[in-house]
Design an enzyme around this catalytic site. Sequence first.
Site, PDB file in Angstrom:
ATOM      1  CE  LYS A  28      -8.953  12.951   7.971  1.00 51.56           C
ATOM      2  NZ  LYS A  28      -9.224  13.506   6.947  1.00 51.56           N
ATOM      3  CE  LYS A  43      -8.185   5.497   8.495  1.00 45.68           C
ATOM      4  NZ  LYS A  43      -8.918   6.108   7.157  1.00 45.68           N
ATOM      5  CE  LYS A  65      -2.077   9.401   2.547  1.00 49.04           C
ATOM      6  NZ  LYS A  65      -3.449  10.416   2.003  1.00 49.04           N
TER       7      LYS A  65
HETATM    8  P1  TYM Z   1      -6.458   9.750   1.741  1.00 46.95           P
HETATM    9  O1  TYM Z   1      -5.433   9.920   0.722  1.00 46.95           O
HETATM   10  O2  TYM Z   1      -7.041   9.910   2.547  1.00 46.95           O
HETATM   11  O3  TYM Z   1      -6.658   8.002   1.261  1.00 46.95           O
HETATM   12  C1  TYM Z   1      -6.683   7.616  -0.767  1.00 46.95           C
HETATM   13  C2  TYM Z   1      -7.132   6.313  -0.597  1.00 46.95           C
HETATM   14  O4  TYM Z   1      -6.783   5.105  -0.163  1.00 46.95           O
HETATM   15  C3  TYM Z   1      -7.365   4.550   1.239  1.00 46.95           C
HETATM   16  N1  TYM Z   1      -7.695   4.225   2.172  1.00 46.95           N
HETATM   17  C4  TYM Z   1      -7.214   2.991   2.273  1.00 46.95           C
HETATM   18  N2  TYM Z   1      -7.646   2.052   1.958  1.00 46.95           N
HETATM   19  C5  TYM Z   1      -7.364   0.870   2.788  1.00 46.95           C
HETATM   20  N3  TYM Z   1      -6.639   0.683   4.011  1.00 46.95           N
HETATM   21  C6  TYM Z   1      -6.630   2.181   4.476  1.00 46.95           C
HETATM   22  N4  TYM Z   1      -5.746   1.823   5.415  1.00 46.95           N
HETATM   23  C7  TYM Z   1      -6.385   2.592   3.455  1.00 46.95           C
HETATM   24  N5  TYM Z   1      -6.248   4.340   4.217  1.00 46.95           N
HETATM   25  C8  TYM Z   1      -6.307   5.164   2.708  1.00 46.95           C
HETATM   26  C9  TYM Z   1      -9.150   5.368   1.449  1.00 46.95           C
HETATM   27  O5  TYM Z   1     -10.003   4.748   1.748  1.00 46.95           O
HETATM   28  C10 TYM Z   1      -9.081   6.059  -0.158  1.00 46.95           C
HETATM   29  O6  TYM Z   1      -9.398   5.831  -1.147  1.00 46.95           O
HETATM   30  N6  TYM Z   1     -11.259  11.375   0.780  1.00 46.95           N
HETATM   31  C11 TYM Z   1     -10.101  10.593  -0.037  1.00 46.95           C
HETATM   32  C12 TYM Z   1      -9.536  11.712  -1.526  1.00 46.95           C
HETATM   33  C13 TYM Z   1     -10.814  11.861  -2.279  1.00 46.95           C
HETATM   34  C14 TYM Z   1     -11.435  11.546  -2.957  1.00 46.95           C
HETATM   35  C15 TYM Z   1     -12.084  12.207  -3.505  1.00 46.95           C
HETATM   36  C16 TYM Z   1     -11.511   9.792  -3.703  1.00 46.95           C
HETATM   37  C17 TYM Z   1     -11.020  13.583  -1.898  1.00 46.95           C
HETATM   38  N7  TYM Z   1     -11.975  13.402  -3.284  1.00 46.95           N
HETATM   39  C18 TYM Z   1     -13.038  11.446  -4.724  1.00 46.95           C
HETATM   40  C19 TYM Z   1     -12.790   9.409  -4.375  1.00 46.95           C
HETATM   41  C20 TYM Z   1     -12.956  10.659  -4.899  1.00 46.95           C
HETATM   42  C21 TYM Z   1      -9.758  10.101   0.899  1.00 46.95           C
HETATM   43  O7  TYM Z   1      -9.661  10.008   2.004  1.00 46.95           O
HETATM   44  O8  TYM Z   1      -8.173  10.600   0.587  1.00 46.95           O
END
Ligand code: TYM
Length: 342
Positions: free
Chosen positions: A113, A205, A208
């Site tokens: 990022k 991957k 968003k």
């Molecule tokens: P975020 O919003 O980027 O993603 C949310 C969840 O979606 C999963 N994910 C995917 N899984 C499979 N294929 C993909 N292309 C893909 N893109 C996203 C992510 O692995 C995630 O599980 N940092 C976290 C948010 C967070 C969090 C936490 C998660 C903040 N605090 C505490 C667990 C526990 C995140 O990436 O969000």
Amino acid sequence: MPRPRVLSGVQPTGALHLGNWLGAIRNWVNLQDSHDTFFCVVDLHAITVPHDPEQLAADTRKTAALYLAAGIDPSRSTVFVQSHVPAHSELAWLLNCVTPLNWLERMIQFKEKAIKQGDQVSVGLLDYPVLMAADILLYDADLVPVGEDQKQHLELARDIAQQRINARFGQKDADGEPIPVLKVPEPLILKEGARVMSLTDGRSKMSKSDPNEGSRITLLDPPELITKKIKRAKTDPVMGLEFGNPERPETDNLLGLYAILSGKGREAVAAECAAMGWGTFKPLLAEAAVEALRPLQQRYAELSADPAELDRVLAGGRERAQSVAQATLDRTRAALGFLPVH
Ligand code: TYM
């Protein structure tokens, strides 16, 4: 015996997509039967990159509504907004002060990022995984169900809890056994759906933040749009479809999506599609995606018609989350030697 705890969250940035659903939220739903489940909308994480204040609250509500539409049941799970529980920011500060800078500088997501943002990178983006560690550790989570891309962040949370807090500030009981301050969590990354790839590039991957909207299917895309995006998805000129060929990442991804979304599983799909061309396969995949999302989209429409109900859910969730989080924060404050509040 209390049930093991689960915590997870999604950022309310833009529309949630198939990766978020298949990699994370869909797996949360089953855990509700066997675990004490906490699911937060991580709005504080959403401001680690430039954000639109006009959009943040609406996206936060939308994300919470999608949790419910996907099958998260507020009578069995605690659903809340991260910024409504101030303990998240406060524990993050305590953890910041014991986390080595170079642990954060080597985080892959930060590097990816940061490259995109040049000299506009915020301290918050670097600190993102520490806040995430606080989210998890506040709830004494045993399991954290996430997609593959979060594995490194989970390892960091474990290292902070174990090496930087428990080892330094934990006490010993009468038998000399360590009493941990913070519970060390385990990741839960299922094989299927843990890494959904972009529709326009099978080597990156689904995300968003990809400027090309055709690269992802969002959970609220109408059927015609889903069909159009799949029709335009990148493919290759080879006849016959197969899993696991490293030269054909798009094929592997689209077949994998079909296996999950149709509910048929990989083996049946491998046999069904072995001799298929794209012209036959793509409409099948589109139909499977539309049908898999239909019930979720219907529930979302119903929830949207009753915003007061969502407010009630989030208020109840905040209250429960707050009491659990405060207890952990107090314990950590005491272990670090802060003057108690009288
Ligand atoms: P975020 O919003 O980027 O993603 C949310 C969840 O979606 C999963 N994910 C995917 N899984 C499979 N294929 C993909 N292309 C893909 N893109 C996203 C992510 O692995 C995630 O599980 N940092 C976290 C948010 C967070 C969090 C936490 C998660 C903040 N605090 C505490 C667990 C526990 C995140 O990436 O969000």
